[in-house]
Design a protein around this motif. Structure first.
Motif, mmCIF file in Angstrom:
data_model
loop_
_atom_site.group_PDB
_atom_site.id
_atom_site.type_symbol
_atom_site.label_atom_id
_atom_site.label_comp_id
_atom_site.label_asym_id
_atom_site.label_seq_id
_atom_site.Cartn_x
_atom_site.Cartn_y
_atom_site.Cartn_z
ATOM 1 N N ASP A 181 0.815 -1.216 0.000
ATOM 2 C CA ASP A 181 0.000 0.000 0.000
ATOM 3 C C ASP A 181 0.857 1.279 0.000
ATOM 4 O O ASP A 181 0.319 2.388 0.054
ATOM 5 C CB ASP A 181 -0.940 0.020 1.207
ATOM 6 C CG ASP A 181 -0.201 0.069 2.541
ATOM 7 O OD1 ASP A 181 1.004 -0.281 2.575
ATOM 8 O OD2 ASP A 181 -0.820 0.459 3.548
ATOM 9 N N ALA A 182 2.181 1.131 -0.060
ATOM 10 C CA ALA A 182 3.066 2.303 -0.053
ATOM 11 C C ALA A 182 3.256 2.817 -1.470
ATOM 12 O O ALA A 182 3.516 2.053 -2.402
ATOM 13 C CB ALA A 182 4.404 1.938 0.571
ATOM 14 N N ARG A 183 3.167 4.144 -1.620
ATOM 15 C CA ARG A 183 3.357 4.782 -2.919
ATOM 16 C C ARG A 183 4.542 5.729 -2.835
ATOM 17 O O ARG A 183 4.590 6.604 -1.976
ATOM 18 C CB ARG A 183 2.092 5.554 -3.334
ATOM 19 C CG ARG A 183 0.872 4.647 -3.540
ATOM 20 C CD ARG A 183 1.075 3.713 -4.733
ATOM 21 N NE ARG A 183 -0.034 2.766 -4.907
ATOM 22 C CZ ARG A 183 -0.050 1.548 -4.419
ATOM 23 N NH1 ARG A 183 0.978 1.105 -3.705
ATOM 24 N NH2 ARG A 183 -1.079 0.747 -4.626
ATOM 25 N N LEU A 184 5.488 5.546 -3.752
ATOM 26 C CA LEU A 184 6.733 6.299 -3.732
ATOM 27 C C LEU A 184 6.791 7.267 -4.913
ATOM 28 O O LEU A 184 6.688 6.853 -6.066
ATOM 29 C CB LEU A 184 7.921 5.337 -3.797
ATOM 30 C CG LEU A 184 9.324 5.958 -3.774
ATOM 31 C CD1 LEU A 184 9.592 6.626 -2.432
ATOM 32 C CD2 LEU A 184 10.378 4.898 -4.055
ATOM 33 N N GLY A 185 6.992 8.543 -4.631
ATOM 34 C CA GLY A 185 7.123 9.544 -5.674
ATOM 35 C C GLY A 185 8.577 9.725 -6.081
ATOM 36 O O GLY A 185 9.468 9.762 -5.229
ATOM 37 N N ILE A 186 8.811 9.819 -7.372
ATOM 38 C CA ILE A 186 10.157 9.978 -7.918
ATOM 39 C C ILE A 186 10.062 10.889 -9.147
ATOM 40 O O ILE A 186 9.096 10.806 -9.904
ATOM 41 C CB ILE A 186 10.750 8.606 -8.327
ATOM 42 C CG1 ILE A 186 11.073 7.768 -7.089
ATOM 43 C CG2 ILE A 186 11.995 8.767 -9.183
ATOM 44 C CD1 ILE A 186 11.531 6.347 -7.396
ATOM 45 N N VAL A 187 11.043 11.759 -9.327
ATOM 46 C CA VAL A 187 11.084 12.548 -10.556
ATOM 47 C C VAL A 187 11.542 11.631 -11.684
ATOM 48 O O VAL A 187 12.549 10.923 -11.553
ATOM 49 C CB VAL A 187 12.021 13.757 -10.413
ATOM 50 C CG1 VAL A 187 12.201 14.464 -11.758
ATOM 51 C CG2 VAL A 187 11.468 14.745 -9.382
ATOM 52 N N ALA A 188 10.805 11.637 -12.779
ATOM 53 C CA ALA A 188 11.082 10.733 -13.902
ATOM 54 C C ALA A 188 12.517 10.878 -14.391
ATOM 55 O O ALA A 188 13.021 11.982 -14.564
ATOM 56 C CB ALA A 188 10.113 11.015 -15.043
ATOM 57 N N GLY A 189 13.180 9.728 -14.573
ATOM 58 C CA GLY A 189 14.521 9.713 -15.129
ATOM 59 C C GLY A 189 15.643 9.818 -14.116
ATOM 60 O O GLY A 189 16.814 9.757 -14.486
ATOM 61 N N THR A 190 15.323 9.948 -12.834
ATOM 62 C CA THR A 190 16.370 10.098 -11.821
ATOM 63 C C THR A 190 16.887 8.739 -11.356
ATOM 64 O O THR A 190 16.246 7.704 -11.549
ATOM 65 C CB THR A 190 15.854 10.888 -10.603
ATOM 66 O OG1 THR A 190 14.699 10.221 -10.050
ATOM 67 C CG2 THR A 190 15.459 12.301 -11.005
ATOM 68 N N VAL A 191 18.051 8.753 -10.719
ATOM 69 C CA VAL A 191 18.680 7.502 -10.287
ATOM 70 C C VAL A 191 17.898 6.826 -9.163
ATOM 71 O O VAL A 191 18.079 5.629 -8.911
ATOM 72 C CB VAL A 191 20.133 7.744 -9.826
ATOM 73 C CG1 VAL A 191 20.987 8.247 -10.976
ATOM 74 C CG2 VAL A 191 20.198 8.705 -8.641
ATOM 75 N N GLN A 192 17.040 7.578 -8.478
ATOM 76 C CA GLN A 192 16.271 6.982 -7.389
ATOM 77 C C GLN A 192 15.350 5.864 -7.877
ATOM 78 O O GLN A 192 15.072 4.921 -7.129
ATOM 79 C CB GLN A 192 15.454 8.069 -6.663
ATOM 80 C CG GLN A 192 16.274 8.936 -5.715
ATOM 81 C CD GLN A 192 17.100 9.990 -6.423
ATOM 82 O OE1 GLN A 192 16.806 10.356 -7.563
ATOM 83 N NE2 GLN A 192 18.125 10.506 -5.754
ATOM 84 N N LEU A 193 14.902 5.952 -9.110
ATOM 85 C CA LEU A 193 14.055 4.876 -9.641
ATOM 86 C C LEU A 193 14.840 3.571 -9.723
ATOM 87 O O LEU A 193 14.331 2.511 -9.340
ATOM 88 C CB LEU A 193 13.520 5.256 -11.028
ATOM 89 C CG LEU A 193 12.676 4.174 -11.714
ATOM 90 C CD1 LEU A 193 11.471 3.803 -10.864
ATOM 91 C CD2 LEU A 193 12.220 4.657 -13.098
ATOM 92 N N ASP A 194 16.074 3.635 -10.188
ATOM 93 C CA ASP A 194 16.903 2.427 -10.261
ATOM 94 C C ASP A 194 17.151 1.857 -8.868
ATOM 95 O O ASP A 194 17.122 0.637 -8.675
ATOM 96 C CB ASP A 194 18.246 2.747 -10.930
ATOM 97 C CG ASP A 194 18.088 3.123 -12.394
ATOM 98 O OD1 ASP A 194 17.096 2.682 -13.009
ATOM 99 O OD2 ASP A 194 18.940 3.864 -12.914
ATOM 100 N N SER A 195 17.400 2.728 -7.898
ATOM 101 C CA SER A 195 17.640 2.266 -6.525
ATOM 102 C C SER A 195 16.397 1.597 -5.953
ATOM 103 O O SER A 195 16.492 0.575 -5.264
ATOM 104 C CB SER A 195 18.048 3.449 -5.640
ATOM 105 O OG SER A 195 19.252 4.030 -6.102
ATOM 106 N N ALA A 196 15.240 2.174 -6.245
ATOM 107 C CA ALA A 196 13.992 1.596 -5.744
ATOM 108 C C ALA A 196 13.748 0.219 -6.349
ATOM 109 O O ALA A 196 13.411 -0.747 -5.644
ATOM 110 C CB ALA A 196 12.832 2.536 -6.054
ATOM 111 N N LYS A 197 13.926 0.107 -7.658
ATOM 112 C CA LYS A 197 13.713 -1.186 -8.327
ATOM 113 C C LYS A 197 14.692 -2.239 -7.817
ATOM 114 O O LYS A 197 14.327 -3.399 -7.624
ATOM 115 C CB LYS A 197 13.853 -1.013 -9.835
ATOM 116 C CG LYS A 197 12.694 -0.298 -10.496
ATOM 117 C CD LYS A 197 12.906 -0.228 -12.007
ATOM 118 C CE LYS A 197 11.723 0.392 -12.716
ATOM 119 N NZ LYS A 197 11.944 0.484 -14.185
ATOM 120 N N ALA A 198 15.947 -1.833 -7.582
ATOM 121 C CA ALA A 198 16.956 -2.774 -7.091
ATOM 122 C C ALA A 198 16.601 -3.310 -5.716
ATOM 123 O O ALA A 198 16.999 -4.421 -5.351
ATOM 124 C CB ALA A 198 18.327 -2.088 -7.042
#
Length: 238
Positions: free
Chosen positions: A111-128
């Motif tokens: 149920d957690a929703r994480l906001g990220i600016v598109a194209g930033t490295v945080q998306l890769d960290s989250a997926k990992a």
């Protein structure tokens, strides 16, 4: 000599002040370095994160403010020597109702929703860390993500811990949780970026950065924006 530099709305690194002037730690660093190499005019271009690399590649401007260096991005642009090393953090509503302290804690809650600016490295960290794509909400800009957080549309916004601290200090509805350092103990580094065809400007900027980074003047200027030895020491000898 005029240099055009693109920037984003991401305090404390770069943003548009109330008087419409462009300010921030990296804006000030760019000005000091560019003036030292003989630049007489600096033109600031506000853009989106997704346009930073295409814009400098296509010659719409001459350089970008510092962003995280990755191998994928280095295939598209030429990076300067690193200017900071920053760990991630979450910006959250006060009280952190879902107890989100890391990407792993987001992955553990459907149920957690994480906001990220598109194209930033945080998306890769989250997926990992196992965060599902369905849990991620991508935004065009940091202000858009913060508005969504305040409205309860997301539970956390992933950015740098330094940047999140600045925002939380200015908004009593928000708080920040810095992520624990990786096992390697090294935070990702950030650098200015240029078109690969603009080698002269890159070399001039690098030469001045090597002289200036780590100096007393550099540390004093960066401290005013909340950047400390932790963010600067590992790159000052680059």
């Amino acid at each position: 000599m005029k240099v055009r530099i693109a920037y984003l709305e991401e305090p404390p690194f770069y943003w548009t002040a109330e008087d419409r002037s462009v300010t921030g730690a990296d804006i000030e660093l760019a000005e000091v370095v560019l003036r030292a190499i003989g630049v007489s005019s600096i033109e600031h271009h506000l853009t989106s994160f997704e346009e930073l690399l295409p814009g400098v590649q296509e010659g719409r401007w001459d350089m970008n403010v510092p962003i995280f260096v990755t191998a994928e991005r280095a295939e598209r642009v030429a990076f300067s020597v690193p200017v900071w090393a920053l760990g991630d953090g979450f910006l959250l509503r006060h009280g952190n109702p879902k107890a989100l302290t890391s990407y792993g804690s987001v992955a553990a809650r459907n149920d957690a929703r994480l906001g990220i600016v598109a194209g930033t490295v945080q998306l890769d960290s989250a997926k990992a860390a196992g965060v599902n794509e369905s849990q991620v909400v991508a935004f065009r800009s940091q202000p858009d993500a913060i508005d969504a957080l305040l409205a309860g549309k997301i539970d956390a916004y992933a950015s740098t811990a330094v940047g999140s601290r600045v925002i939380a200090n200015a908004n009593p509805e928000l708080e920040v949780v810095a992520h624990a350092m990786s096992k390697e103990g090294c935070a990702p580094v950030g650098a200015f970026s240029f078109s690969k065809s603009n080698a002269d400007l890159l070399q001039a900027v690098n030469a001045q950065l090597r002289k200036y980074l780590g100096s007393a003047d550099h540390r004093a200027r960066m401290a005013r924006y909340g950047l400390t030895q932790t963010e600067l020491d590992s790159v000052s000898a680059a």
